[in-house]
Design an enzyme around this catalytic site. Sequence first.
Site, PDB file in Angstrom:
ATOM      1  N   TYR A   1      -4.074   2.969   3.962  1.00 36.29           N
ATOM      2  CA  TYR A   1      -3.010   3.898   3.570  1.00 36.29           C
ATOM      3  C   TYR A   1      -2.570   4.796   4.726  1.00 36.29           C
ATOM      4  O   TYR A   1      -1.436   5.283   4.744  1.00 36.29           O
ATOM      5  CB  TYR A   1      -3.475   4.771   2.396  1.00 36.29           C
ATOM      6  CG  TYR A   1      -3.438   4.078   1.045  1.00 36.29           C
ATOM      7  CD1 TYR A   1      -3.439   2.695   0.956  1.00 36.29           C
ATOM      8  CD2 TYR A   1      -3.393   4.806  -0.137  1.00 36.29           C
ATOM      9  CE1 TYR A   1      -3.410   2.064  -0.270  1.00 36.29           C
ATOM     10  CE2 TYR A   1      -3.355   4.181  -1.373  1.00 36.29           C
ATOM     11  CZ  TYR A   1      -3.371   2.805  -1.434  1.00 36.29           C
ATOM     12  OH  TYR A   1      -3.331   2.188  -2.642  1.00 36.29           O
TER      13      TYR A   1
ATOM     14  N   CYS B   1       5.847  -0.984  -0.374  1.00 32.77           N
ATOM     15  CA  CYS B   1       4.532  -1.629  -0.313  1.00 32.77           C
ATOM     16  C   CYS B   1       4.758  -3.114  -0.023  1.00 32.77           C
ATOM     17  O   CYS B   1       5.596  -3.751  -0.639  1.00 32.77           O
ATOM     18  CB  CYS B   1       3.826  -1.441  -1.656  1.00 32.77           C
ATOM     19  SG  CYS B   1       2.362  -2.466  -1.879  1.00 32.77           S
TER      20      CYS B   1
ATOM     21  N   GLU C   1       1.014   5.510  -6.394  1.00 30.18           N
ATOM     22  CA  GLU C   1      -0.051   4.725  -5.774  1.00 30.18           C
ATOM     23  C   GLU C   1      -0.790   5.545  -4.722  1.00 30.18           C
ATOM     24  O   GLU C   1      -1.980   5.341  -4.497  1.00 30.18           O
ATOM     25  CB  GLU C   1       0.482   3.438  -5.173  1.00 30.18           C
ATOM     26  CG  GLU C   1      -0.672   2.466  -4.974  1.00 30.18           C
ATOM     27  CD  GLU C   1      -0.349   1.317  -4.090  1.00 30.18           C
ATOM     28  OE1 GLU C   1       0.614   1.410  -3.324  1.00 30.18           O
ATOM     29  OE2 GLU C   1      -1.090   0.334  -4.149  1.00 30.18           O
TER      30      GLU C   1
ATOM     31  N   CYS D   1      -2.142  -6.338   2.245  1.00 31.65           N
ATOM     32  CA  CYS D   1      -3.323  -5.649   2.790  1.00 31.65           C
ATOM     33  C   CYS D   1      -4.531  -5.706   1.864  1.00 31.65           C
ATOM     34  O   CYS D   1      -5.668  -5.642   2.333  1.00 31.65           O
ATOM     35  CB  CYS D   1      -3.007  -4.190   3.054  1.00 31.65           C
ATOM     36  SG  CYS D   1      -1.267  -3.831   3.133  1.00 31.65           S
TER      37      CYS D   1
ATOM     38  N   THR E   1      -1.618  -5.226  -7.396  1.00 35.33           N
ATOM     39  CA  THR E   1      -0.540  -5.245  -6.414  1.00 35.33           C
ATOM     40  C   THR E   1      -0.408  -6.631  -5.803  1.00 35.33           C
ATOM     41  O   THR E   1      -1.385  -7.187  -5.302  1.00 35.33           O
ATOM     42  CB  THR E   1      -0.865  -4.227  -5.294  1.00 35.33           C
ATOM     43  OG1 THR E   1      -0.953  -2.935  -5.872  1.00 35.33           O
ATOM     44  CG2 THR E   1       0.211  -4.222  -4.226  1.00 35.33           C
TER      45      THR E   1
ATOM     46  N   GLU F   1       3.457  -4.978  -9.215  1.00 39.10           N
ATOM     47  CA  GLU F   1       2.163  -4.843  -9.860  1.00 39.10           C
ATOM     48  C   GLU F   1       2.155  -5.679 -11.137  1.00 39.10           C
ATOM     49  O   GLU F   1       3.210  -5.898 -11.733  1.00 39.10           O
ATOM     50  CB  GLU F   1       1.852  -3.383 -10.220  1.00 39.10           C
ATOM     51  CG  GLU F   1       1.113  -2.622  -9.153  1.00 39.10           C
ATOM     52  CD  GLU F   1       1.998  -2.178  -8.005  1.00 39.10           C
ATOM     53  OE1 GLU F   1       3.218  -2.017  -8.240  1.00 39.10           O
ATOM     54  OE2 GLU F   1       1.513  -2.009  -6.870  1.00 39.10           O
TER      55      GLU F   1
ATOM     56  N   HIS G   1      -9.420  -0.013   2.179  1.00 37.97           N
ATOM     57  CA  HIS G   1      -8.063   0.185   1.642  1.00 37.97           C
ATOM     58  C   HIS G   1      -7.610   1.635   1.810  1.00 37.97           C
ATOM     59  O   HIS G   1      -6.428   1.903   1.987  1.00 37.97           O
ATOM     60  CB  HIS G   1      -7.993  -0.265   0.184  1.00 37.97           C
ATOM     61  CG  HIS G   1      -6.601  -0.706  -0.196  1.00 37.97           C
ATOM     62  ND1 HIS G   1      -5.913  -1.678   0.500  1.00 37.97           N
ATOM     63  CD2 HIS G   1      -5.750  -0.278  -1.163  1.00 37.97           C
ATOM     64  CE1 HIS G   1      -4.710  -1.833  -0.035  1.00 37.97           C
ATOM     65  NE2 HIS G   1      -4.573  -0.997  -1.045  1.00 37.97           N
TER      66      HIS G   1
ATOM     67  N   CYS H   1       0.171   2.213   6.146  1.00 37.49           N
ATOM     68  CA  CYS H   1       1.364   1.846   5.354  1.00 37.49           C
ATOM     69  C   CYS H   1       2.153   3.067   4.892  1.00 37.49           C
ATOM     70  O   CYS H   1       3.373   3.091   4.963  1.00 37.49           O
ATOM     71  CB  CYS H   1       0.981   0.962   4.181  1.00 37.49           C
ATOM     72  SG  CYS H   1       0.317   1.820   2.742  1.00 37.49           S
TER      73      CYS H   1
END
Length: 481
Positions: free
Chosen positions: A296, A100, A447, A104, A191, A257, A292, A299
């Site tokens: 995903y 990660c 996640e 973003c 995050t 995190e 978001h 990413c």
Amino acid sequence: MEMKTKEQYLESLRKMKFQLYMFGEKVTDLINHPIIRPSINSVAMTYELANDPEYEELMTAISSITGKRINRFTHLHQSTDDLIKKVKMLRLLGQKTGSCFQRCVGIDALNAIDSTSFEIDLKYGTDYHKRFRNYLAYVQEEDLTIDGAMTDPKGDRRLSPSQQKDPDLYLHIVEEKKNGIIVRGAKVHQTGALNSHEILVMPTISMGPNDKDYSICFALPADTDGIIYVYGRQSCDTRKLENSEIDVGNAKYGGQEAVVIFNDVFVPWERIFMLREFDFSTILVERFAGYHRSSYGGCKAGVGDVLIGAAALAADYNGVSHAGHIKDKLIEMVHLNETLYACGIACASQGNRTASGTYLIDLLLANICKQNVTRFPYEISRLAEDITGGLMVTMPSEKDLKHPEIGPLLDKYLRGVFEIPTEKRMRIMRLVENMTLGAAAVGYRTESLHGAGSPQAQRIMIARQCNLEYKKELAKKIAGI
Ligand code: SF4
Ligand code: FE
């Protein structure tokens, strides 16, 4: 100023004065902390690639506010092409970091707040959108990393924010002053908060009239007085303290995190983009989550590329890559991974212009994308573990491999294909371990399930968006009813 370079980003972070705790102690030197540094390197990659002419098209954009070239992570989407480029940019970064890369959340929050604040102003005659655009111009000019902070601790899930026994379980206003407000509460699972210059707070659920004081959206420098960070543990995190590159699997990059506590923090008026307009909290949450969820599709596919590559290498080193079932498992992994990407591209390409001019992804397809993300990375991980073999979790440490007496014996007995050095085999197995069970599994597995909303949150959105009545009409017509 111009877009920041990687070095300028690191320098700017060095100057920040975060109040951070880890393992019950204060941490002052974030940049050089072995547990934190990999996550900083991941964000630094978003600056490095933006300055690389090879990636200019994906990593940068022309600002709709100033006309200058900016890092895409600070851009408002002006077209479906921008939405598609974002997904492609995130896939690229997943491929480069295998983890990660955290930035973003910021671009998704900025875009969601832009259209929502515009619509609040239309209804209530407020001036949030102007404030927000001024703020965004500053973010673009300074090329800042933003932490979009949505998730509150939420306490007893049966109760709304204002019904909780402890009123602070959702972030809220505790005092109104002439020049701003005082807020109290916390945001969890944050995050990249400690890699960010700014923290952009949004409400986390739909609110009712009694939850007015919880319906707030604002931005603050991330090291503002009263904001306290507590670093989240990751599986195998203390391996990073052992000074052994092989055992961590991915020594350079990682995610991060934290629990972020707002201990009576002052927010000036010009940094507030929503205050007590509870009827807009649903829209803001849905849009941020939608953006978001589409992210995903980029990413996770990028990280999936690295994992598929690692599994294929493990097969080579184990001497099994010729086997039909191994080839088929790799194809299955690719199929699942590209399905995620296809969903990310689909919801971006079907996006629409909002009233503020900023483009929004197709919400139904974004939720379908994320629903698949709650499943496919688990199956991809299972197949990667299957191909890699059990040695991935039973082999001894790098220090044993390098030990003068036991090392040569391990080198002999842990070898697969004779021509491949044992160290290479161990490195690739540790990388698979890192992504499926270790530190990077936070981003790739759990996640994937809970990030941007748990599976049920997408199913609620799918139910809202799927227009079942229209489908019934289609069936009636054909059936002659
Ligand atoms: Fe970005 Fe993916 Fe990390 Fe979310 S999980 S911050 S989209 S890299
Ligand atoms: Fe996330």
